[in-house]
Design a protein around this motif. Structure first.
Motif, PDB file in Angstrom:
ATOM      1  N   ASN A 118       6.061  -8.987 -10.835  1.00  0.00           N
ATOM      2  CA  ASN A 118       6.496  -7.753 -11.498  1.00  0.00           C
ATOM      3  C   ASN A 118       5.577  -7.339 -12.650  1.00  0.00           C
ATOM      4  OD1 ASN A 118       8.933  -9.307 -10.391  1.00  0.00           O
ATOM      5  ND2 ASN A 118       9.649  -7.201 -10.489  1.00  0.00           N
ATOM      6  N   GLU A 119       4.733  -8.278 -13.105  1.00  0.00           N
ATOM      7  CA  GLU A 119       3.778  -7.935 -14.174  1.00  0.00           C
ATOM      8  C   GLU A 119       2.392  -7.664 -13.605  1.00  0.00           C
ATOM      9  OE1 GLU A 119       3.597 -10.956 -17.176  1.00  0.00           O
ATOM     10  OE2 GLU A 119       5.772 -11.080 -17.371  1.00  0.00           O
ATOM     11  N   LEU A 120       2.232  -7.984 -12.329  1.00  0.00           N
ATOM     12  CA  LEU A 120       0.899  -8.048 -11.737  1.00  0.00           C
ATOM     13  C   LEU A 120       0.170  -6.701 -11.767  1.00  0.00           C
ATOM     14  CD1 LEU A 120       0.171 -10.310  -8.783  1.00  0.00           C
ATOM     15  CD2 LEU A 120      -0.859  -8.082  -8.762  1.00  0.00           C
ATOM     16  N   TRP A 121       0.789  -5.648 -11.228  1.00  0.00           N
ATOM     17  CA  TRP A 121       0.067  -4.371 -11.135  1.00  0.00           C
ATOM     18  C   TRP A 121      -0.214  -3.782 -12.513  1.00  0.00           C
ATOM     19  CZ3 TRP A 121      -1.659  -2.213  -6.472  1.00  0.00           C
ATOM     20  CH2 TRP A 121      -2.410  -1.035  -6.637  1.00  0.00           C
ATOM     21  N   THR A 122       0.792  -3.819 -13.404  1.00  0.00           N
ATOM     22  CA  THR A 122       0.609  -3.229 -14.746  1.00  0.00           C
ATOM     23  C   THR A 122      -0.535  -3.916 -15.484  1.00  0.00           C
ATOM     24  OG1 THR A 122       3.014  -3.083 -14.760  1.00  0.00           O
ATOM     25  CG2 THR A 122       1.914  -2.513 -16.792  1.00  0.00           C
ATOM     26  N   GLY A 265      -5.346  -3.598   7.051  1.00  0.00           N
ATOM     27  CA  GLY A 265      -4.249  -2.838   7.643  1.00  0.00           C
ATOM     28  C   GLY A 265      -3.611  -1.887   6.639  1.00  0.00           C
ATOM     29  N   PRO A 266      -2.598  -1.106   7.085  1.00  0.00           N
ATOM     30  CA  PRO A 266      -1.965  -0.130   6.194  1.00  0.00           C
ATOM     31  C   PRO A 266      -1.051  -0.812   5.173  1.00  0.00           C
ATOM     32  CG  PRO A 266      -0.838  -0.182   8.310  1.00  0.00           C
ATOM     33  CD  PRO A 266      -2.009  -1.115   8.426  1.00  0.00           C
ATOM     34  N   PRO A 267      -0.621  -0.068   4.126  1.00  0.00           N
ATOM     35  CA  PRO A 267       0.310  -0.664   3.152  1.00  0.00           C
ATOM     36  C   PRO A 267       1.580  -1.163   3.846  1.00  0.00           C
ATOM     37  CG  PRO A 267      -0.502   1.452   2.366  1.00  0.00           C
ATOM     38  CD  PRO A 267      -0.975   1.312   3.771  1.00  0.00           C
ATOM     39  N   PRO A 268       2.150  -2.299   3.370  1.00  0.00           N
ATOM     40  CA  PRO A 268       3.303  -2.882   4.047  1.00  0.00           C
ATOM     41  C   PRO A 268       4.596  -2.109   3.783  1.00  0.00           C
ATOM     42  CG  PRO A 268       2.639  -4.239   2.191  1.00  0.00           C
ATOM     43  CD  PRO A 268       1.699  -3.100   2.242  1.00  0.00           C
ATOM     44  N   ALA A 269       4.738  -0.927   4.429  1.00  0.00           N
ATOM     45  CA  ALA A 269       5.964  -0.128   4.321  1.00  0.00           C
ATOM     46  C   ALA A 269       6.100   0.683   5.604  1.00  0.00           C
ATOM     47  CB  ALA A 269       5.876   0.805   3.118  1.00  0.00           C
ATOM     48  N   SER A 270       7.317   1.169   5.885  1.00  0.00           N
ATOM     49  CA  SER A 270       7.519   1.942   7.123  1.00  0.00           C
ATOM     50  C   SER A 270       6.844   3.311   6.997  1.00  0.00           C
ATOM     51  CB  SER A 270       9.008   2.131   7.378  1.00  0.00           C
ATOM     52  OG  SER A 270       9.541   2.978   6.383  1.00  0.00           O
ATOM     53  N   ASP A 271       6.524   3.921   8.143  1.00  0.00           N
ATOM     54  CA  ASP A 271       5.875   5.247   8.128  1.00  0.00           C
ATOM     55  C   ASP A 271       6.725   6.281   7.398  1.00  0.00           C
ATOM     56  OD1 ASP A 271       3.879   4.093   9.474  1.00  0.00           O
ATOM     57  OD2 ASP A 271       4.353   4.906  11.450  1.00  0.00           O
ATOM     58  N   ILE A 272       8.072   6.147   7.543  1.00  0.00           N
ATOM     59  CA  ILE A 272       8.969   7.113   6.895  1.00  0.00           C
ATOM     60  C   ILE A 272       8.829   6.994   5.375  1.00  0.00           C
ATOM     61  CG2 ILE A 272      11.405   7.795   6.586  1.00  0.00           C
ATOM     62  CD1 ILE A 272      11.777   6.396   9.448  1.00  0.00           C
ATOM     63  N   ASP A 273       8.835   5.731   4.879  1.00  0.00           N
ATOM     64  CA  ASP A 273       8.680   5.511   3.429  1.00  0.00           C
ATOM     65  C   ASP A 273       7.342   6.047   2.933  1.00  0.00           C
ATOM     66  OD1 ASP A 273      11.116   4.403   3.101  1.00  0.00           O
ATOM     67  OD2 ASP A 273      10.463   2.318   3.040  1.00  0.00           O
ATOM     68  N   ALA A 279       1.086  10.472  -2.949  1.00  0.00           N
ATOM     69  CA  ALA A 279      -0.033   9.770  -3.589  1.00  0.00           C
ATOM     70  C   ALA A 279      -1.324  10.530  -3.298  1.00  0.00           C
ATOM     71  CB  ALA A 279      -0.129   8.357  -3.041  1.00  0.00           C
ATOM     72  N   ASN A 280      -2.161  10.656  -4.319  1.00  0.00           N
ATOM     73  CA  ASN A 280      -3.420  11.406  -4.158  1.00  0.00           C
ATOM     74  C   ASN A 280      -4.551  10.525  -3.651  1.00  0.00           C
ATOM     75  OD1 ASN A 280      -2.209  13.728  -5.162  1.00  0.00           O
ATOM     76  ND2 ASN A 280      -2.564  13.057  -7.269  1.00  0.00           N
ATOM     77  N   LEU A 285      -1.235   5.028  -3.386  1.00  0.00           N
ATOM     78  CA  LEU A 285      -0.263   4.750  -2.325  1.00  0.00           C
ATOM     79  C   LEU A 285       0.106   3.262  -2.307  1.00  0.00           C
ATOM     80  CD1 LEU A 285       1.340   5.783   0.124  1.00  0.00           C
ATOM     81  CD2 LEU A 285      -0.632   5.274   1.541  1.00  0.00           C
ATOM     82  N   TRP A 286      -0.918   2.398  -2.399  1.00  0.00           N
ATOM     83  CA  TRP A 286      -0.669   0.951  -2.428  1.00  0.00           C
ATOM     84  C   TRP A 286       0.166   0.576  -3.655  1.00  0.00           C
ATOM     85  CZ3 TRP A 286      -1.781  -3.167   0.860  1.00  0.00           C
ATOM     86  CH2 TRP A 286      -2.479  -2.829   2.027  1.00  0.00           C
ATOM     87  N   LYS A 287      -0.121   1.241  -4.769  1.00  0.00           N
ATOM     88  CA  LYS A 287       0.628   0.952  -6.001  1.00  0.00           C
ATOM     89  C   LYS A 287       2.109   1.265  -5.790  1.00  0.00           C
ATOM     90  CE  LYS A 287       1.169   2.395 -10.803  1.00  0.00           C
ATOM     91  NZ  LYS A 287       0.688   3.191 -11.927  1.00  0.00           N
ATOM     92  N   LYS A 288       2.404   2.443  -5.189  1.00  0.00           N
ATOM     93  CA  LYS A 288       3.803   2.848  -4.989  1.00  0.00           C
ATOM     94  C   LYS A 288       4.527   1.903  -4.043  1.00  0.00           C
ATOM     95  CE  LYS A 288       3.493   7.541  -6.518  1.00  0.00           C
ATOM     96  NZ  LYS A 288       3.558   8.956  -6.281  1.00  0.00           N
ATOM     97  N   VAL A 289       3.842   1.495  -2.972  1.00  0.00           N
ATOM     98  CA  VAL A 289       4.455   0.564  -2.008  1.00  0.00           C
ATOM     99  C   VAL A 289       4.738  -0.777  -2.689  1.00  0.00           C
ATOM    100  CG1 VAL A 289       4.040  -0.755   0.115  1.00  0.00           C
ATOM    101  CG2 VAL A 289       3.425   1.661   0.018  1.00  0.00           C
ATOM    102  N   PHE A 290       3.762  -1.250  -3.486  1.00  0.00           N
ATOM    103  CA  PHE A 290       3.902  -2.547  -4.160  1.00  0.00           C
ATOM    104  C   PHE A 290       5.047  -2.505  -5.168  1.00  0.00           C
ATOM    105  CE2 PHE A 290       2.824  -5.668  -7.476  1.00  0.00           C
ATOM    106  CZ  PHE A 290       2.604  -6.802  -6.699  1.00  0.00           C
ATOM    107  N   GLU A 291       5.098  -1.421  -5.956  1.00  0.00           N
ATOM    108  CA  GLU A 291       6.108  -1.338  -7.015  1.00  0.00           C
ATOM    109  C   GLU A 291       7.510  -1.065  -6.479  1.00  0.00           C
ATOM    110  OE1 GLU A 291       4.519   1.301 -10.033  1.00  0.00           O
ATOM    111  OE2 GLU A 291       3.349  -0.349 -10.903  1.00  0.00           O
TER     112      GLU A 291
END
Length: 328
Positions: A118-122, A265-273, A279-280, A285-291
């Motif tokens: 939970n501290e990793l990305w920040t 590969g793509p970010p680990p989330a469903s296509d719908i998510d 994300a620009n 995009l990876w940040k949003k999926v991770f968080e």
């Protein structure tokens, strides 16, 4: 002989060819270690320098150095090791070790604590952002005063990826060499396999995007040795390791330029998510999926609030008595 005569003789000896007919040059390189508070930076530095010391908490910015000879009877190369303490609370100190004089031979090692996702990305975002801004300022000045050096530095980072690499146009290399170390793998290894996969894939993407090397390490000798290989390459110009480990069930080891977006590969989330996330850039995009999986701690929580004056490590009886008297 006076001291001056000795110094002159020493310089001539270094500048003139030795017995093999080769110039004897002393390498000097600098590395800044930064990352999570209590993430294991000091331990990694001590292992690289083969020092058997008990690591102490780092206060602010600390300096040490190591020396190695490339061959028998050759002068020793020097590596300067800087370590930024306090996690992300002392960002302004980054500008002290990185200067226009040493930028050509400077590298950064970012140590991320895998046991605190939970501290990793920040932590990663804050430290890399401030470092990048500072380095870019130096490069902008160099473009005016010494354009050849500025071009050489930029081109060198581009060369981490071969021109025929499919991702050559898709990545945004960090301006100076970067190694990302995921520490405390022993704790991380106990995590749920899906959590491990998300963290591993995300760090692989970030490393590849920034043209960085990635290695997971813990207190085990075998893993520390792998981290040492990458650091010794930066510090003393040792050969780059060609081995790669991208299996998410094992500790990752990926030298710069040896990964690809198709393998990650793509970010680990469903296509719908993914469709819902605005994300620009791929990084965003990876940040949003991770968080989404690991909501970040607020920046205030990561600030260092402890007063060093109260730290037992720095106790000095006479001063503490006077201090107590003053406070009273």
């Amino acid at each position: 002989d006076t001291l001056w005569d000795l110094a002159t003789a020493e310089v001539e000896k270094r500048e003139n060819p030795d017995d093999d007919g080769k110039r004897v040059e002393v390498w000097e390189r600098s590395i800044l270690f930064m990352g999570n508070k209590n993430g294991g930076k000091t331990t990694i530095i001590l292992r690289c320098l083969e020092r058997e010391e008990v690591p102490k908490p780092t206060l602010a910015l600390e300096y040490t150095f190591g020396r190695r000879a490339r061959r028998h009877n050759a002068p020793k190369d020097i590596a300067h090791f800087w370590e930024l303490g306090g996690g992300t609370s002392l960002l302004e100190l980054i500008r002290i070790p990185i200067t226009s004089n040493n930028i050509r031979s400077f590298a950064v090692v970012l140590v991320l604590d895998l046991s605190k996702p939970n501290e990793l990305w920040t932590t990663m975002e804050k430290l890399l952002q401030v470092t990048r801004n500072h380095v870019n300022k130096i490069l902008s000045k160099l473009e005016k005063t010494n354009p050849e050096v500025a071009t050489e530095i930029k081109q060198r980072m581009r060369n981490n990826l071969q021109r025929d690499h499919p991702d050559y146009e898709l990545v945004d290399p960090f301006p100076i060499p970067l190694v990302i170390i995921g520490s405390k793998y022993d704790i991380f290894h106990e995590f749920d396999s899906e959590m491990r996969k998300i963290i591993s894939k995300t760090l692989r993407f970030v490393s590849h995007y920034y043209g960085a090397s990635l290695v997971f390490t813990s207190k085990s000798e075998a893993l520390l040795l792998k981290a040492r290989l990458l650091i010794n390459h930066l510090a003393f110009g040792y050969d780059k390791s060609k081995s790669v480990s991208v299996d998410h069930s094992k500790p990752l080891f990926i030298p710069a330029g040896l990964d690809s977006l198709s393998q990650i590969g793509p970010p680990p989330a469903s296509d719908i998510d993914i469709g819902k996330m605005r994300a620009n850039t791929p990084l965003e995009l990876w940040k949003k999926v991770f968080e989404k999986t690991f909501p970040p701690k607020s920046f205030c929580d990561l600030q260092d609030t402890k007063d060093p004056a109260q730290d037992v490590q720095y106790a000095e009886y006479e001063i503490d008595v006077m201090r107590a008297q003053k406070n009273q």
